[in-house]
Design an enzyme around this catalytic site. Sequence first.
Site, PDB file in Angstrom:
ATOM      1  N   GLU A 121      -7.938 -36.491 -10.637  1.00 52.71           N
ATOM      2  CA  GLU A 121      -6.781 -36.169  -9.806  1.00 52.71           C
ATOM      3  C   GLU A 121      -6.996 -34.835  -9.115  1.00 52.71           C
ATOM      4  O   GLU A 121      -6.647 -34.648  -7.960  1.00 52.71           O
ATOM      5  CB  GLU A 121      -5.505 -36.123 -10.649  1.00 52.71           C
ATOM      6  CG  GLU A 121      -4.221 -36.278  -9.846  1.00 52.71           C
ATOM      7  CD  GLU A 121      -3.698 -34.960  -9.259  1.00 52.71           C
ATOM      8  OE1 GLU A 121      -2.940 -35.001  -8.286  1.00 52.71           O
ATOM      9  OE2 GLU A 121      -4.049 -33.889  -9.783  1.00 52.71           O
ATOM     10  N   ASP A 129      -7.863 -34.647 -16.324  1.00 55.93           N
ATOM     11  CA  ASP A 129      -8.790 -33.640 -15.786  1.00 55.93           C
ATOM     12  C   ASP A 129      -8.002 -32.382 -15.404  1.00 55.93           C
ATOM     13  O   ASP A 129      -6.789 -32.437 -15.174  1.00 55.93           O
ATOM     14  CB  ASP A 129      -9.575 -34.178 -14.581  1.00 55.93           C
ATOM     15  CG  ASP A 129      -8.705 -34.562 -13.396  1.00 55.93           C
ATOM     16  OD1 ASP A 129      -7.603 -35.094 -13.623  1.00 55.93           O
ATOM     17  OD2 ASP A 129      -9.118 -34.329 -12.245  1.00 55.93           O
TER      18      ASP A 129
HETATM   19 ZN   LIG Z   1      -1.645 -32.339 -11.847  1.00 47.92          ZN
END
Ligand SMILES: [Zn+2]
Length: 402
Positions: A140, A75
Amino acid sequence: MKLTDPTQTLAALIRCPSVTPEEGGALSTLGEMLGQLGFSNDRVTFSEEGTADVENLYSRLGSSGPHLMFAGHTDVVPVGDKEAWTQGPFSAEIVGGEMYGRGAVDMKGGIACFVSALARYIERRGAPEGSVSLLITGDEEGPSVNGTEKLLAYAKAKGEQWDAAVVGEPTNPEQMGDMIKIGRRGSLSGTLMVEGIQGHVAYPHLADNPLRGLIKLAGALLDPPLDAGNERFPPSNLEITSIDTGNAATNVIPARTTARFNIRFNDIWTAESLADELRSRLERAAGETGLRPGRGPVRYSVEFDARSSPSFLTRDNALIEALSGAVAEATGKTPALSTTGGTSDARFIKDYCPVVEFGLVGKTMHMVDERVALSDLESLTGIYELFIERWFERRASETEAR
Ligand SMILES: [Zn+2]
Protein backbone atom coordinates in the site's frame (compact mmCIF):
# COMPACT_ATOMS: atom_id res chain seq x y z
CA MET A 1 -0.18 -14.41 23.21
CA LYS A 2 -3.55 -13.11 24.37
CA LEU A 3 -5.33 -12.25 21.14
CA THR A 4 -7.97 -10.21 23.00
CA ASP A 5 -5.24 -7.74 24.06
CA PRO A 6 -4.46 -5.24 21.25
CA THR A 7 -1.15 -4.21 22.86
CA GLN A 8 0.02 -7.81 22.41
CA THR A 9 -1.28 -8.25 18.87
CA LEU A 10 0.18 -4.88 17.84
CA ALA A 11 3.58 -5.50 19.46
CA ALA A 12 3.88 -8.77 17.52
CA LEU A 13 3.15 -6.96 14.23
CA ILE A 14 5.43 -3.96 14.90
CA ARG A 15 8.34 -6.35 15.59
CA CYS A 16 8.14 -7.53 11.96
CA PRO A 17 10.23 -5.07 9.87
CA SER A 18 7.86 -5.02 6.89
CA VAL A 19 9.02 -1.95 4.96
CA THR A 20 7.46 -2.14 1.46
CA PRO A 21 8.01 -4.50 -0.39
CA GLU A 22 9.41 -6.73 2.44
CA GLU A 23 6.94 -9.08 4.10
CA GLY A 24 9.16 -9.05 7.19
CA GLY A 25 7.16 -11.79 8.89
CA ALA A 26 4.11 -9.54 9.30
CA LEU A 27 1.69 -11.56 7.16
CA SER A 28 2.88 -14.83 8.72
CA THR A 29 2.35 -13.42 12.22
CA LEU A 30 -1.09 -12.12 11.29
CA GLY A 31 -1.99 -15.39 9.57
CA GLU A 32 -1.04 -17.33 12.72
CA MET A 33 -3.25 -15.13 14.89
CA LEU A 34 -6.18 -15.49 12.52
CA GLY A 35 -5.59 -19.24 12.26
CA GLN A 36 -6.02 -19.48 16.04
CA LEU A 37 -9.40 -17.77 15.65
CA GLY A 38 -10.52 -20.33 13.07
CA PHE A 39 -9.75 -18.39 9.87
CA SER A 40 -8.38 -20.12 6.78
CA ASN A 41 -5.49 -18.29 5.17
CA ASP A 42 -4.62 -17.80 1.54
CA ARG A 43 -1.17 -16.30 0.93
CA VAL A 44 -0.58 -15.04 -2.58
CA THR A 45 2.33 -13.23 -4.26
CA PHE A 46 1.75 -10.85 -7.14
CA SER A 47 4.35 -9.77 -9.71
CA GLU A 48 4.60 -7.20 -12.40
CA GLU A 49 7.52 -6.19 -14.57
CA GLY A 50 9.37 -3.21 -13.19
CA THR A 51 8.08 -3.64 -9.61
CA ALA A 52 9.09 -5.91 -6.74
CA ASP A 53 7.07 -9.07 -6.02
CA VAL A 54 4.73 -8.47 -3.08
CA GLU A 55 3.03 -10.91 -0.72
CA ASN A 56 -0.61 -10.57 0.28
CA LEU A 57 -3.02 -12.37 2.60
CA TYR A 58 -6.70 -13.20 2.20
CA SER A 59 -8.18 -14.81 5.27
CA ARG A 60 -11.78 -15.88 5.87
CA LEU A 61 -13.88 -17.17 8.75
CA GLY A 62 -17.26 -18.75 7.89
CA SER A 63 -18.74 -19.88 4.61
CA SER A 64 -22.18 -18.24 4.45
CA GLY A 65 -23.42 -14.69 4.09
CA PRO A 66 -23.62 -11.94 5.10
CA HIS A 67 -19.96 -11.26 4.48
CA LEU A 68 -18.01 -8.44 6.11
CA MET A 69 -14.53 -7.54 4.88
CA PHE A 70 -11.80 -5.75 6.82
CA ALA A 71 -9.07 -4.37 4.57
CA GLY A 72 -5.65 -2.99 5.28
CA HIS A 73 -1.91 -3.25 4.82
CA THR A 74 0.94 -4.62 6.89
CA ASP A 75 3.68 -2.84 4.96
CA VAL A 76 5.12 0.35 6.42
CA VAL A 77 7.08 3.34 5.15
CA PRO A 78 10.85 3.43 5.84
CA VAL A 79 11.94 4.52 9.33
CA GLY A 80 13.66 7.66 8.01
CA ASP A 81 16.30 9.16 10.34
CA LYS A 82 16.88 6.13 12.59
CA GLU A 83 19.03 8.12 15.05
CA ALA A 84 16.18 10.54 15.66
CA TRP A 85 13.86 7.83 17.03
CA THR A 86 13.73 7.82 20.84
CA GLN A 87 12.74 4.10 20.77
CA GLY A 88 13.65 1.39 18.27
CA PRO A 89 11.28 1.67 15.28
CA PHE A 90 10.59 -2.11 15.35
CA SER A 91 10.81 -2.70 19.11
CA ALA A 92 7.21 -1.90 20.17
CA GLU A 93 8.48 -0.21 23.35
CA ILE A 94 5.83 1.25 25.67
CA VAL A 95 6.75 4.60 27.23
CA GLY A 96 4.35 6.94 29.00
CA GLY A 97 1.25 5.00 27.97
CA GLU A 98 2.20 4.96 24.28
CA MET A 99 3.54 2.17 22.09
CA TYR A 100 6.29 3.24 19.68
CA GLY A 101 7.02 1.75 16.32
CA ARG A 102 6.75 2.17 12.55
CA GLY A 103 3.20 1.21 11.61
CA ALA A 104 1.79 1.81 15.12
CA VAL A 105 -1.01 3.93 13.64
CA ASP A 106 -0.53 3.38 9.87
CA MET A 107 -1.79 0.77 10.03
CA LYS A 108 -0.66 -2.26 11.99
CA GLY A 109 -2.54 -0.68 14.89
CA GLY A 110 -5.84 -0.84 13.00
CA ILE A 111 -5.22 -4.49 12.07
CA ALA A 112 -4.23 -5.43 15.63
CA CYS A 113 -7.39 -3.82 17.03
CA PHE A 114 -9.58 -5.63 14.49
CA VAL A 115 -7.97 -9.00 15.36
CA SER A 116 -8.46 -8.34 19.08
CA ALA A 117 -12.05 -7.19 18.49
CA LEU A 118 -12.73 -10.47 16.64
CA ALA A 119 -11.10 -12.48 19.42
CA ARG A 120 -13.31 -10.75 22.01
CA TYR A 121 -16.42 -11.16 19.89
CA ILE A 122 -15.76 -14.89 19.36
CA GLU A 123 -14.93 -15.39 23.04
CA ARG A 124 -18.19 -13.74 24.11
CA ARG A 125 -20.62 -15.08 21.54
CA GLY A 126 -18.91 -17.49 19.17
CA ALA A 127 -18.23 -16.94 15.48
CA PRO A 128 -20.55 -14.45 13.72
CA GLU A 129 -23.54 -15.83 11.79
CA GLY A 130 -22.05 -15.19 8.39
CA SER A 131 -18.48 -14.57 7.30
CA VAL A 132 -15.66 -12.18 8.12
CA SER A 133 -12.61 -11.85 5.93
CA LEU A 134 -9.40 -9.89 6.11
CA LEU A 135 -7.93 -8.63 2.86
CA ILE A 136 -4.40 -7.55 3.72
CA THR A 137 -1.75 -6.32 1.34
CA GLY A 138 1.97 -5.70 1.64
CA ASP A 139 1.89 -3.09 -1.11
CA GLU A 140 0.00 0.00 0.00
CA GLU A 141 2.83 2.37 0.88
CA GLY A 142 4.79 1.46 -2.27
CA PRO A 143 3.65 1.57 -5.90
CA SER A 144 0.34 -0.17 -4.93
CA VAL A 145 0.54 -2.31 -8.06
CA ASN A 146 0.83 -5.78 -6.51
CA GLY A 147 -1.63 -5.22 -3.71
CA THR A 148 -5.30 -4.61 -2.99
CA GLU A 149 -6.40 -4.14 -6.60
CA LYS A 150 -5.03 -7.55 -7.64
CA LEU A 151 -6.03 -9.27 -4.40
CA LEU A 152 -9.66 -8.22 -4.88
CA ALA A 153 -9.71 -9.55 -8.42
CA TYR A 154 -7.99 -12.76 -7.30
CA ALA A 155 -10.50 -13.37 -4.49
CA LYS A 156 -13.47 -12.55 -6.71
CA ALA A 157 -12.25 -15.01 -9.34
CA LYS A 158 -12.31 -17.66 -6.58
CA GLY A 159 -15.97 -16.86 -5.94
CA GLU A 160 -15.61 -14.40 -3.04
CA GLN A 161 -18.34 -11.76 -2.65
CA TRP A 162 -18.67 -9.13 0.04
CA ASP A 163 -21.58 -7.15 1.43
CA ALA A 164 -19.55 -4.39 3.06
CA ALA A 165 -15.99 -3.42 3.90
CA VAL A 166 -14.13 -1.40 6.50
CA VAL A 167 -10.63 -0.08 5.87
CA GLY A 168 -8.62 0.40 9.06
CA GLU A 169 -6.47 3.37 7.98
CA PRO A 170 -6.00 6.12 10.58
CA THR A 171 -8.92 8.50 9.99
CA ASN A 172 -9.08 10.57 13.18
CA PRO A 173 -7.24 13.92 13.01
CA GLU A 174 -7.02 14.58 16.78
CA GLN A 175 -8.95 12.13 18.92
CA MET A 176 -10.68 8.79 18.65
CA GLY A 177 -14.20 9.32 17.37
CA ASP A 178 -13.45 12.46 15.29
CA MET A 179 -13.98 11.13 11.80
CA ILE A 180 -15.22 8.33 9.59
CA LYS A 181 -14.38 8.49 5.89
CA ILE A 182 -17.27 7.64 3.63
CA GLY A 183 -15.68 8.55 0.32
CA ARG A 184 -12.64 10.10 -1.18
CA ARG A 185 -11.81 12.79 -3.66
CA GLY A 186 -10.34 11.74 -6.98
CA SER A 187 -6.85 12.60 -8.15
CA LEU A 188 -5.66 13.68 -11.58
CA SER A 189 -2.16 14.84 -12.58
CA GLY A 190 -1.05 16.61 -15.72
CA THR A 191 1.88 18.22 -17.49
CA LEU A 192 1.73 21.47 -19.41
CA MET A 193 4.47 22.31 -21.92
CA VAL A 194 4.91 25.73 -23.54
CA GLU A 195 7.13 26.29 -26.56
CA GLY A 196 8.93 29.55 -27.35
CA ILE A 197 11.93 30.75 -29.32
CA GLN A 198 15.28 30.93 -27.54
CA GLY A 199 17.21 34.18 -27.75
CA HIS A 200 19.06 37.07 -26.07
CA VAL A 201 17.13 38.96 -23.39
CA ALA A 202 18.36 42.23 -24.93
CA TYR A 203 16.78 41.31 -28.27
CA PRO A 204 13.33 40.06 -27.23
CA HIS A 205 11.77 40.88 -30.60
CA LEU A 206 13.87 38.07 -32.07
CA ALA A 207 12.82 35.58 -29.38
CA ASP A 208 9.58 34.37 -27.82
CA ASN A 209 9.64 33.76 -24.07
CA PRO A 210 7.62 30.63 -23.20
CA LEU A 211 7.41 31.72 -19.56
CA ARG A 212 5.05 34.55 -20.50
CA GLY A 213 2.76 32.02 -22.09
CA LEU A 214 3.08 29.68 -19.13
CA ILE A 215 2.10 32.40 -16.67
CA LYS A 216 -1.06 33.03 -18.69
CA LEU A 217 -1.95 29.39 -18.93
CA ALA A 218 -1.14 28.58 -15.31
CA GLY A 219 -3.33 31.47 -14.26
CA ALA A 220 -6.20 30.02 -16.29
CA LEU A 221 -5.78 26.65 -14.55
CA LEU A 222 -5.99 28.27 -11.12
CA ASP A 223 -8.69 30.86 -11.66
CA PRO A 224 -11.68 30.77 -11.36
CA PRO A 225 -12.03 27.99 -8.74
CA LEU A 226 -13.22 24.68 -10.19
CA ASP A 227 -16.28 24.50 -7.94
CA ALA A 228 -17.50 25.38 -4.47
CA GLY A 229 -17.82 21.81 -3.21
CA ASN A 230 -21.09 20.26 -2.11
CA GLU A 231 -22.80 18.76 0.92
CA ARG A 232 -20.40 15.81 1.13
CA PHE A 233 -17.25 17.10 -0.53
CA PRO A 234 -14.89 20.06 -0.12
CA PRO A 235 -14.16 22.20 -3.21
CA SER A 236 -11.97 20.60 -5.88
CA ASN A 237 -8.45 21.97 -5.76
CA LEU A 238 -5.69 22.34 -8.33
CA GLU A 239 -2.09 22.79 -7.22
CA ILE A 240 0.81 23.55 -9.55
CA THR A 241 3.53 21.32 -8.15
CA SER A 242 6.52 22.45 -10.21
CA ILE A 243 7.62 24.73 -13.03
CA ASP A 244 10.77 23.56 -14.75
CA THR A 245 12.72 25.57 -17.29
CA GLY A 246 16.27 24.50 -16.47
CA ASN A 247 17.69 27.83 -17.55
CA ALA A 248 20.68 28.97 -15.47
CA ALA A 249 21.52 32.08 -17.54
CA THR A 250 19.95 35.50 -16.83
CA ASN A 251 20.68 36.79 -20.33
CA VAL A 252 18.96 33.96 -22.22
CA ILE A 253 15.29 33.65 -23.06
CA PRO A 254 14.60 29.88 -22.81
CA ALA A 255 13.17 27.76 -25.61
CA ARG A 256 10.54 25.91 -23.57
CA THR A 257 9.15 25.38 -20.11
CA THR A 258 7.09 22.76 -18.35
CA ALA A 259 4.65 22.84 -15.43
CA ARG A 260 3.27 19.89 -13.47
CA PHE A 261 -0.03 20.03 -11.61
CA ASN A 262 -2.40 17.82 -9.62
CA ILE A 263 -6.10 18.18 -8.92
CA ARG A 264 -7.97 16.58 -6.00
CA PHE A 265 -11.54 16.62 -7.22
CA ASN A 266 -14.99 15.94 -5.81
CA ASP A 267 -17.92 14.04 -7.32
CA ILE A 268 -19.01 17.04 -9.40
CA TRP A 269 -16.31 15.88 -11.85
CA THR A 270 -14.94 12.77 -13.47
CA ALA A 271 -11.31 12.68 -14.58
CA GLU A 272 -12.59 13.07 -18.16
CA SER A 273 -14.91 16.03 -17.58
CA LEU A 274 -12.21 17.74 -15.55
CA ALA A 275 -9.59 17.24 -18.26
CA ASP A 276 -12.07 18.68 -20.78
CA GLU A 277 -12.67 21.76 -18.61
CA LEU A 278 -8.94 22.37 -18.20
CA ARG A 279 -8.27 21.89 -21.91
CA SER A 280 -10.87 24.50 -22.80
CA ARG A 281 -9.49 26.92 -20.21
CA LEU A 282 -6.02 26.53 -21.71
CA GLU A 283 -7.33 26.97 -25.24
CA ARG A 284 -9.06 30.22 -24.31
CA ALA A 285 -6.06 31.60 -22.40
CA ALA A 286 -3.62 30.67 -25.18
CA GLY A 287 -5.47 33.04 -27.51
CA GLU A 288 -5.29 35.99 -25.11
CA THR A 289 -2.03 37.68 -26.01
CA GLY A 290 -1.94 40.31 -23.25
CA LEU A 291 1.41 39.23 -21.83
CA ARG A 292 2.85 38.65 -25.31
CA PRO A 293 2.61 41.87 -27.29
CA GLY A 294 2.94 41.28 -31.01
CA ARG A 295 2.78 37.50 -30.64
CA GLY A 296 0.22 34.92 -31.80
CA PRO A 297 -1.49 32.34 -29.61
CA VAL A 298 0.68 30.51 -27.05
CA ARG A 299 2.06 27.27 -28.46
CA TYR A 300 1.51 24.60 -25.83
CA SER A 301 0.60 20.98 -25.22
CA VAL A 302 -1.03 19.39 -22.21
CA GLU A 303 -1.00 15.76 -21.13
CA PHE A 304 -2.96 14.09 -18.38
CA ASP A 305 -1.55 11.04 -16.56
CA ALA A 306 -3.34 7.82 -17.48
CA ARG A 307 -3.36 6.65 -13.84
CA SER A 308 -5.99 8.91 -12.29
CA SER A 309 -8.30 7.83 -9.49
CA PRO A 310 -12.01 8.66 -9.43
CA SER A 311 -13.87 10.22 -6.53
CA PHE A 312 -16.48 8.10 -4.77
CA LEU A 313 -19.13 8.33 -2.10
CA THR A 314 -20.53 5.38 -0.13
CA ARG A 315 -24.32 5.44 0.08
CA ASP A 316 -24.88 2.34 2.23
CA ASN A 317 -26.61 3.97 5.19
CA ALA A 318 -26.84 0.73 7.19
CA LEU A 319 -23.06 0.35 7.02
CA ILE A 320 -22.41 3.99 7.89
CA GLU A 321 -24.89 3.90 10.77
CA ALA A 322 -23.52 0.65 12.19
CA LEU A 323 -20.05 2.21 12.31
CA SER A 324 -20.98 5.71 13.46
CA GLY A 325 -23.32 4.18 16.06
CA ALA A 326 -20.48 2.04 17.41
CA VAL A 327 -18.17 5.08 17.51
CA ALA A 328 -20.79 7.15 19.33
CA GLU A 329 -21.51 4.42 21.85
CA ALA A 330 -17.81 3.87 22.62
CA THR A 331 -16.57 7.46 22.62
CA GLY A 332 -19.68 9.58 23.30
CA LYS A 333 -18.86 11.57 20.15
CA THR A 334 -20.68 11.85 16.84
CA PRO A 335 -18.03 11.29 14.18
CA ALA A 336 -17.88 13.59 11.16
CA LEU A 337 -18.65 11.76 7.91
CA SER A 338 -15.82 13.00 5.74
CA THR A 339 -14.40 12.72 2.24
CA THR A 340 -11.19 14.67 2.92
CA GLY A 341 -7.61 13.46 2.74
CA GLY A 342 -5.54 11.52 0.24
CA THR A 343 -6.55 8.46 -1.73
CA SER A 344 -6.55 5.01 -0.11
CA ASP A 345 -7.15 1.42 -1.15
CA ALA A 346 -10.86 2.07 -0.58
CA ARG A 347 -10.77 3.40 -4.15
CA PHE A 348 -10.35 -0.19 -5.37
CA ILE A 349 -12.76 -1.81 -2.88
CA LYS A 350 -15.64 0.50 -3.79
CA ASP A 351 -15.97 -1.40 -7.09
CA TYR A 352 -16.83 -4.60 -5.16
CA CYS A 353 -18.94 -3.49 -2.18
CA PRO A 354 -19.78 -0.42 -0.09
CA VAL A 355 -16.74 0.70 1.91
CA VAL A 356 -16.07 2.99 4.87
CA GLU A 357 -12.85 3.81 6.68
CA PHE A 358 -12.16 4.13 10.37
CA GLY A 359 -8.99 3.62 12.37
CA LEU A 360 -6.65 5.29 14.85
CA VAL A 361 -5.50 8.91 15.27
CA GLY A 362 -3.24 9.74 12.34
CA LYS A 363 -1.08 12.47 13.90
CA THR A 364 2.25 10.58 13.94
CA MET A 365 1.87 8.50 10.77
CA HIS A 366 5.00 8.35 8.60
CA MET A 367 6.88 10.43 11.24
CA VAL A 368 9.91 9.67 13.38
CA ASP A 369 8.60 8.23 16.70
CA GLU A 370 5.31 7.02 15.21
CA ARG A 371 3.31 5.92 18.25
CA VAL A 372 -0.13 5.12 19.54
CA ALA A 373 -1.76 5.72 22.93
CA LEU A 374 -2.66 2.42 24.58
CA SER A 375 -6.02 3.98 25.47
CA ASP A 376 -6.66 4.53 21.74
CA LEU A 377 -5.91 0.87 21.03
CA GLU A 378 -8.44 -0.12 23.66
CA SER A 379 -10.96 2.38 22.29
CA LEU A 380 -10.63 1.18 18.67
CA THR A 381 -10.85 -2.49 19.71
CA GLY A 382 -14.10 -1.70 21.56
CA ILE A 383 -15.45 0.23 18.55
CA TYR A 384 -14.64 -2.57 16.09
CA GLU A 385 -16.24 -5.18 18.37
CA LEU A 386 -19.42 -3.09 18.67
CA PHE A 387 -19.39 -2.48 14.94
CA ILE A 388 -19.14 -6.20 14.10
CA GLU A 389 -22.02 -6.84 16.50
CA ARG A 390 -24.21 -4.05 15.08
CA TRP A 391 -23.47 -4.85 11.47
CA PHE A 392 -24.37 -8.55 11.75
CA GLU A 393 -27.47 -7.71 13.83
CA ARG A 394 -28.64 -5.24 11.20
CA ARG A 395 -28.08 -7.71 8.38
CA ALA A 396 -29.96 -10.43 10.31
CA SER A 397 -32.95 -8.17 10.99
CA GLU A 398 -33.01 -7.00 7.36
CA THR A 399 -33.12 -10.62 6.18
CA GLU A 400 -35.95 -11.36 8.65
CA ALA A 401 -37.91 -8.33 7.44
CA ARG A 402 -37.75 -9.57 3.84
ZN1 LIG B 1 -1.78 3.34 5.56
